[in-house]
Motif scaffolding. Structure first.
Motif, PDB file in Angstrom:
ATOM      1  N   ASN A   1     -22.787  50.728  25.132  1.00 13.27           N
ATOM      2  CA  ASN A   1     -24.191  50.613  25.529  1.00 13.27           C
ATOM      3  C   ASN A   1     -24.744  49.299  24.980  1.00 13.27           C
ATOM      4  O   ASN A   1     -24.831  49.126  23.766  1.00 13.27           O
ATOM      5  N   ALA A   2     -25.095  48.372  25.866  1.00 12.23           N
ATOM      6  CA  ALA A   2     -25.575  47.061  25.424  1.00 12.23           C
ATOM      7  C   ALA A   2     -26.960  47.204  24.809  1.00 12.23           C
ATOM      8  O   ALA A   2     -27.922  47.535  25.503  1.00 12.23           O
ATOM      9  N   SER A   3     -27.064  46.930  23.522  1.00 13.26           N
ATOM     10  CA  SER A   3     -28.340  47.073  22.821  1.00 13.26           C
ATOM     11  C   SER A   3     -29.066  45.744  22.677  1.00 13.26           C
ATOM     12  O   SER A   3     -30.253  45.725  22.353  1.00 13.26           O
ATOM     13  N   HIS A   4     -28.369  44.631  22.924  1.00 13.70           N
ATOM     14  CA  HIS A   4     -28.952  43.295  22.770  1.00 13.70           C
ATOM     15  C   HIS A   4     -28.844  42.535  24.088  1.00 13.70           C
ATOM     16  O   HIS A   4     -27.832  42.630  24.782  1.00 13.70           O
ATOM     17  N   PRO A   5     -29.854  41.750  24.434  1.00 16.30           N
ATOM     18  CA  PRO A   5     -29.721  40.864  25.593  1.00 16.30           C
ATOM     19  C   PRO A   5     -28.567  39.884  25.371  1.00 16.30           C
ATOM     20  O   PRO A   5     -28.267  39.528  24.218  1.00 16.30           O
ATOM     21  N   PRO A   6     -27.909  39.440  26.449  1.00 13.60           N
ATOM     22  CA  PRO A   6     -26.803  38.489  26.287  1.00 13.60           C
ATOM     23  C   PRO A   6     -27.189  37.266  25.462  1.00 13.60           C
ATOM     24  O   PRO A   6     -26.390  36.773  24.652  1.00 13.60           O
ATOM     25  N   GLU A   7     -28.425  36.771  25.651  1.00 16.95           N
ATOM     26  CA  GLU A   7     -28.872  35.586  24.923  1.00 16.95           C
ATOM     27  C   GLU A   7     -28.833  35.804  23.413  1.00 16.95           C
ATOM     28  O   GLU A   7     -28.648  34.853  22.645  1.00 16.95           O
ATOM     29  N   LYS A   8     -29.022  37.054  22.983  1.00 19.08           N
ATOM     30  CA  LYS A   8     -28.967  37.378  21.562  1.00 19.08           C
ATOM     31  C   LYS A   8     -27.533  37.637  21.105  1.00 19.08           C
ATOM     32  O   LYS A   8     -27.283  37.822  19.907  1.00 19.08           O
TER      33      LYS A   8
ATOM     34  N   GLY B   1     -49.597  46.673  26.185  1.00 19.27           N
ATOM     35  CA  GLY B   1     -48.379  47.447  26.388  1.00 19.27           C
ATOM     36  C   GLY B   1     -47.109  46.823  25.834  1.00 19.27           C
ATOM     37  O   GLY B   1     -47.071  45.664  25.425  1.00 19.27           O
ATOM     38  N   GLU B   2     -46.052  47.626  25.863  1.00 21.07           N
ATOM     39  CA  GLU B   2     -44.699  47.199  25.520  1.00 21.07           C
ATOM     40  C   GLU B   2     -43.764  47.638  26.645  1.00 21.07           C
ATOM     41  O   GLU B   2     -44.044  48.616  27.335  1.00 21.07           O
ATOM     42  N   PRO B   3     -42.639  46.934  26.820  1.00 21.96           N
ATOM     43  CA  PRO B   3     -41.692  47.375  27.858  1.00 21.96           C
ATOM     44  C   PRO B   3     -41.025  48.691  27.473  1.00 21.96           C
ATOM     45  O   PRO B   3     -40.854  48.995  26.282  1.00 21.96           O
ATOM     46  N   ILE B   4     -40.683  49.468  28.474  1.00 22.09           N
ATOM     47  CA  ILE B   4     -39.946  50.711  28.245  1.00 22.09           C
ATOM     48  C   ILE B   4     -38.556  50.376  27.731  1.00 22.09           C
ATOM     49  O   ILE B   4     -37.870  49.499  28.247  1.00 22.09           O
ATOM     50  N   ARG B   5     -38.156  51.069  26.679  1.00 24.65           N
ATOM     51  CA  ARG B   5     -36.780  50.922  26.191  1.00 24.65           C
ATOM     52  C   ARG B   5     -36.248  52.301  25.825  1.00 24.65           C
ATOM     53  O   ARG B   5     -37.000  53.173  25.360  1.00 24.65           O
ATOM     54  N   TYR B   6     -34.958  52.485  26.062  1.00 19.58           N
ATOM     55  CA  TYR B   6     -34.346  53.781  25.814  1.00 19.58           C
ATOM     56  C   TYR B   6     -33.564  53.769  24.505  1.00 19.58           C
ATOM     57  O   TYR B   6     -33.456  52.740  23.835  1.00 19.58           O
ATOM     58  N   GLU B   7     -32.999  54.912  24.147  1.00 20.72           N
ATOM     59  CA  GLU B   7     -32.505  55.117  22.791  1.00 20.72           C
ATOM     60  C   GLU B   7     -31.368  54.172  22.412  1.00 20.72           C
ATOM     61  O   GLU B   7     -31.137  53.921  21.226  1.00 20.72           O
ATOM     62  N   TYR B   8     -30.660  53.618  23.386  1.00 29.76           N
ATOM     63  CA  TYR B   8     -29.551  52.713  23.048  1.00 29.76           C
ATOM     64  C   TYR B   8     -30.039  51.315  22.670  1.00 29.76           C
ATOM     65  O   TYR B   8     -29.245  50.477  22.247  1.00 29.76           O
ATOM     66  N   ILE B   9     -31.329  51.034  22.856  1.00 34.63           N
ATOM     67  CA  ILE B   9     -31.903  49.751  22.446  1.00 34.63           C
ATOM     68  C   ILE B   9     -32.773  49.996  21.216  1.00 34.63           C
ATOM     69  O   ILE B   9     -33.850  50.580  21.308  1.00 34.63           O
ATOM     70  N   GLY B  10     -32.272  49.544  20.074  1.00 37.98           N
ATOM     71  CA  GLY B  10     -32.936  49.870  18.824  1.00 37.98           C
ATOM     72  C   GLY B  10     -34.027  48.898  18.422  1.00 37.98           C
ATOM     73  O   GLY B  10     -34.801  49.182  17.505  1.00 37.98           O
ATOM     74  N   TYR B  11     -34.103  47.745  19.081  1.00 38.83           N
ATOM     75  CA  TYR B  11     -35.065  46.714  18.676  1.00 38.83           C
ATOM     76  C   TYR B  11     -36.072  46.482  19.795  1.00 38.83           C
ATOM     77  O   TYR B  11     -35.693  46.465  20.975  1.00 38.83           O
TER      78      TYR B  11
ATOM     79  N   TYR C   1     -36.502  58.200  33.696  1.00 41.27           N
ATOM     80  CA  TYR C   1     -36.163  59.261  32.750  1.00 41.27           C
ATOM     81  C   TYR C   1     -37.446  59.806  32.130  1.00 41.27           C
ATOM     82  O   TYR C   1     -38.280  59.037  31.630  1.00 41.27           O
ATOM     83  N   LEU C   2     -37.616  61.111  32.144  1.00 47.16           N
ATOM     84  CA  LEU C   2     -38.858  61.746  31.704  1.00 47.16           C
ATOM     85  C   LEU C   2     -38.764  62.340  30.300  1.00 47.16           C
ATOM     86  O   LEU C   2     -39.546  63.208  29.924  1.00 47.16           O
ATOM     87  N   LEU C   3     -37.780  61.874  29.514  1.00 46.94           N
ATOM     88  CA  LEU C   3     -37.635  62.204  28.093  1.00 46.94           C
ATOM     89  C   LEU C   3     -37.278  63.656  27.825  1.00 46.94           C
ATOM     90  O   LEU C   3     -37.307  64.101  26.688  1.00 46.94           O
TER      91      LEU C   3
ATOM     92  N   GLU D   1     -29.048  47.598  31.208  1.00 47.56           N
ATOM     93  CA  GLU D   1     -29.773  46.413  31.703  1.00 47.56           C
ATOM     94  C   GLU D   1     -29.365  45.120  31.004  1.00 47.56           C
ATOM     95  O   GLU D   1     -29.517  44.042  31.576  1.00 47.56           O
ATOM     96  N   PHE D   2     -28.838  45.204  29.776  1.00 46.85           N
ATOM     97  CA  PHE D   2     -28.407  44.003  29.070  1.00 46.85           C
ATOM     98  C   PHE D   2     -26.889  43.838  29.116  1.00 46.85           C
ATOM     99  O   PHE D   2     -26.331  43.026  28.370  1.00 46.85           O
ATOM    100  N   GLY D   3     -26.247  44.591  29.993  1.00 41.57           N
ATOM    101  CA  GLY D   3     -24.791  44.616  30.012  1.00 41.57           C
ATOM    102  C   GLY D   3     -24.173  43.692  31.049  1.00 41.57           C
ATOM    103  O   GLY D   3     -24.747  42.691  31.469  1.00 41.57           O
ATOM    104  N   ASP D   4     -22.956  44.057  31.471  1.00 48.85           N
ATOM    105  CA  ASP D   4     -22.166  43.252  32.402  1.00 48.85           C
ATOM    106  C   ASP D   4     -22.421  43.676  33.843  1.00 48.85           C
ATOM    107  O   ASP D   4     -23.192  44.608  34.109  1.00 48.85           O
TER     108      ASP D   4
END
Length: 342
Positions: free
Chosen positions: A15-22, A154-164, A217-219, A334-337
């Protein structure tokens, strides 16, 4: 209804947790698995070399919807009495200039309750969606005034695999121009301006449509949405559709960038309307009329997006490819391949 038959084990570390740039990569240098629709043959490359797999005259269609920061903090009031000092509101779908479907992470919020976002902005719960936890909320602002405040709060929606909490810019494609998606149309994220110019230099056509993505996803797994329940607004210009029809008539291919683009194109082909709201569900039984190939990311087990991919390639070849992607440590979400099916 979605059968969600395509299941597999996805190791958590993929699960890609970081954008490729990071991760020290340009966005257009993520990995790409190329899957042949007919033979199931698999090749491995980098996304920057996409032009090697397309032909002059092919048409690449991208979704130019722009991601909004759809998570808003609010104070929950009932009859002017504060029930909770801070609740989370996730916007799901724009209904009108001042009205949204939204997931209010507060229980049991009721019709008539008020959500106070700031001194300048509040909303009233005016109803609820049937068989859904989504509420219908009406804001005290509308149009661009409302969007301006949403962007400030606001903040962008992020799911549990993105910790930052990555900045909103990381959830945008380089060509995004029309705000409205609550989740990033992520298949277009790997495109850079340099790659788009490479495509044009090879006489590969590029054009855009617009589909504002809803909340997927409705949590709570109790409220898992089927594609038919996930209504999304789309718009295709007359000029773009004319180019699509000319491309098909010339024997060239239309390549959809993302499941959102497939959904919009096939909705237009099915109902003859170039704009509207779609709840189209596509699976292996669905006869694709426009899309000849798809550029997409990698989708989680049992996702309805996998059902759509099985309209392009057999389930056998798809699962074989996903097994190989897992073995080769491709990254998901979304940050993956990327995956080209053609």
């Amino acid at each position: 209804m979605a059968t969600k038959a395509l299941d597999f084990y996805l190791p958590n570390e993929l699960n890609a947790s970081h954008p490729p740039e990071k991760r020290g990569l340009r966005r257009d240098h993520v990995r790409m698995m190329v899957l042949d629709r007919t033979t199931g043959e698999i090749r491995h490359d980098r996304f920057f070399y996409l032009t090697n797999y397309l032909q002059p005259g092919d048409l690449v269609i991208l979704n130019n919807s722009r991601t909004i920061p759809a998570v808003l903090p609010a104070t929950w009031l009932r009859n002017n009495v504060r029930i909770a000092p801070k609740v989370e509101v996730r916007l799901a779908r724009l209904r009108h200039d001042d009205t949204w479907d939204a997931l209010v992470v507060a229980n049991p919020i009721k019709t008539g309750d008020t959500l106070q976002f700031s001194p300048e902005l509040s909303a009233t719960v005016i109803g609820e969606k049937e068989n859904s936890p989504l509420k219908i909320i009406q804001f005290t602002k509308k149009g661009s005034d409302l969007f301006n405040i949403i962007y400030s709060l606001g903040e962008p929606i992020r799911y549990e695999y993105i910790g930052y909490p990555w900045d909103l810019d990381y959830y945008q494609t380089v060509f995004a121009s029309h705000p409205g998606s609550v989740e990033m149309p992520s298949a277009g994220r790997a495109f850079s301006w340099e790659l788009l110019f490479k495509l044009k230099h090879k006489d590969i056509q590029v054009d855009f449509l617009q589909l504002h993505t809803g909340l997927s996803y409705l949590l709570d797994d109790q409220w898992e949405q089927s594609p038919e329940e996930n209504e999304e607004e789309y718009q295709i210009s007359d000029r773009t559709m004319e180019k699509i029809l000319q491309t098909k008539a010339s024997g060239n291919r239309v390549i959809a960038v993302g499941t959102t683009v497939v959904r919009a194109l096939e909705s237009a082909a099915r109902n003859g309307a170039l704009s509207g709201v779609t709840n189209l569900y596509i699976d292996q039984q669905y006869p694709l009329k426009i899309a000849d190939g798809i550029i997409t990311g990698f989708h989680e087990p049992k996702a309805s997006h996998l059902d759509m991919l099985s309209a392009f390639v057999s389930e056998h070849h798809l699962l074989q490819a996903y097994d190989q992607a897992i073995e080769a440590c491709y990254l998901w979400h979304e940050f993956g391949d990327m995956n080209l099916i053609i």
